[in-house]
Design a protein around this motif. Structure first.
Motif, mmCIF file in Angstrom:
data_model
loop_
_atom_site.group_PDB
_atom_site.id
_atom_site.type_symbol
_atom_site.label_atom_id
_atom_site.label_comp_id
_atom_site.label_asym_id
_atom_site.label_seq_id
_atom_site.Cartn_x
_atom_site.Cartn_y
_atom_site.Cartn_z
ATOM 1 N N ALA A 107 0.959 -0.801 0.160
ATOM 2 C CA ALA A 107 0.142 0.162 0.010
ATOM 3 C C ALA A 107 1.026 1.414 0.242
ATOM 4 C CB ALA A 107 -0.425 0.117 1.234
ATOM 5 N N CYS A 109 4.294 1.959 -1.376
ATOM 6 C CA CYS A 109 5.214 1.162 -1.982
ATOM 7 C C CYS A 109 4.795 2.340 -3.057
ATOM 8 C CB CYS A 109 4.729 -0.255 -2.261
ATOM 9 S SG CYS A 109 6.377 -0.704 -3.730
ATOM 10 N N ALA A 111 7.081 1.338 -5.861
ATOM 11 C CA ALA A 111 6.719 1.313 -7.825
ATOM 12 C C ALA A 111 5.656 1.671 -8.028
ATOM 13 C CB ALA A 111 6.899 -0.444 -7.096
ATOM 14 N N GLU A 112 6.374 2.430 -9.182
ATOM 15 C CA GLU A 112 4.786 3.175 -10.032
ATOM 16 C C GLU A 112 3.417 1.325 -10.226
ATOM 17 O OE1 GLU A 112 5.417 4.233 -13.877
ATOM 18 O OE2 GLU A 112 5.955 6.017 -12.448
ATOM 19 N N HIS A 114 2.426 -2.090 -8.858
ATOM 20 C CA HIS A 114 2.424 -3.507 -7.969
ATOM 21 C C HIS A 114 3.158 -4.611 -8.114
ATOM 22 C CE1 HIS A 114 -0.020 -1.801 -5.239
ATOM 23 N NE2 HIS A 114 -1.456 -1.470 -6.155
ATOM 24 N N MET A 115 2.816 -4.529 -9.597
ATOM 25 C CA MET A 115 4.281 -5.034 -9.925
ATOM 26 C C MET A 115 5.812 -5.158 -10.073
ATOM 27 S SD MET A 115 1.657 -7.535 -10.863
ATOM 28 C CE MET A 115 2.329 -9.045 -11.304
ATOM 29 N N PHE A 120 5.754 -7.474 -2.953
ATOM 30 C CA PHE A 120 4.987 -8.029 -3.592
ATOM 31 C C PHE A 120 4.982 -8.664 -4.925
ATOM 32 C CE2 PHE A 120 1.621 -7.437 -6.885
ATOM 33 C CZ PHE A 120 0.560 -7.440 -6.035
ATOM 34 N N LEU A 123 5.363 -12.177 -1.874
ATOM 35 C CA LEU A 123 4.354 -12.096 -1.524
ATOM 36 C C LEU A 123 3.142 -13.357 -2.967
ATOM 37 C CD1 LEU A 123 2.077 -11.753 0.841
ATOM 38 C CD2 LEU A 123 1.251 -9.416 -0.605
ATOM 39 N N MET A 124 3.529 -13.253 -4.176
ATOM 40 C CA MET A 124 2.663 -13.410 -5.289
ATOM 41 C C MET A 124 3.729 -15.184 -4.913
ATOM 42 S SD MET A 124 1.523 -11.952 -7.803
ATOM 43 C CE MET A 124 2.605 -11.777 -8.708
#
Lengths: 136, 136
Positions: A107, A109, A111-112, A114-115, A120, A123-124
């Motif tokens: 939330a 982060c 980074a442009e 989330h990917m 993240f 987490l995936m």
DNA sequence: GCTTGACCTCAAGTTGGCTTGAAGTGGCAG
DNA sequence: CTGCCACTTCAAGCCAACTTGAGGTCAAGC
């Protein structure tokens, strides 16, 4: 011995009358008589209902919970079973904690997308593993 | 762009073919074509499935999750929403932790009957409160 | 004595997230 | 060219834990 009309018990316990009837139907609780048509319950049933909601919170099914009362409605909680369930709760808590931390991170982060965030993506990977295991 | 046969995707993701079809039916994922009758999926769908299982872990419904993807399938996670959900997770974790501690205590409690244990009784009060609140 | 309203029974419906079953199809190995 | 087998569709089923609906009953207050 004080008896409670179903409506009173429902009010007191926050459990709806239809649910009480359902619980009786499946043998989870017992009514001790009738006042006219109305079920009457032992005051002890209120305690039992508290235990039932406790059990549900802990993730037991109604069927599990049914096994936790003796025929007379007094609790019969096997200690080993409790430990097992506590362990399962631990697992669940660990997973949720990890998830929560990661969500917070994502939330905030920068980074442009989330990917693009390494956390993240980690987490995936966790999610993919958790998802392909059989559900608890 | 690499395409995955449904069987391959299923294998890879641990999500059964019937579930994949179901997800497509409810618009959660999209297949990009057919090989004969067989659905083919974009490689990106595997990522999407990981996100989906992540979301399920976090307690989102499939319908919630559906809202977390843009039309093209890329994640669209609103940061405010994430914080809210993280807060909810916190609540859940706190409740579970309390429950676990109490269960452990009860399991090891020397009281003759669980009903004689003050901690157990306090736990029941908590349960009664939690049970009469509306479900989250 | 009559109305009222909360209860009663029993069957069926709801929700979410799938799975199952029957009947059909099509690509590919032999 | 044939058979296999994983896929296909569609409808229906399943699970838990209740809720809802229709039609009926009864104790208590007016």
């Amino acid at each position: 011995m004080k008896l409670l009309d179903i409506g009173v018990l429902s009010e007191q316990s926050g459990v709806s009358p239809s649910t009480l009837r359902y619980y009786e139907e499946i043998g989870l609780i017992q009514s001790v008589g009738r006042h006219g048509l109305r079920r009457q319950f032992d005051a002890q049933t209120a305690t039992q209902l508290a235990l039932i909601s406790l059990g549900k919170l802990a993730g037991f099914s109604l069927d599990d919970i049914k096994g936790m009362f003796a025929k007379d409605g007094t609790p019969r909680l096997p200690r080993a079973e409790l430990h097992l369930r506590a362990d399962a709760l631990d697992e669940q808590i660990r997973g949720l904690t990890r998830l929560r931390d990661a969500m917070r991170h994502v939330a905030d982060c920068p980074a442009e997308s989330h990917m693009d965030c390494p956390k993240f993506r980690r987490l995936m990977v966790f999610a993919a593993r958790a998802g392909s295991r059989r559900r608890v």
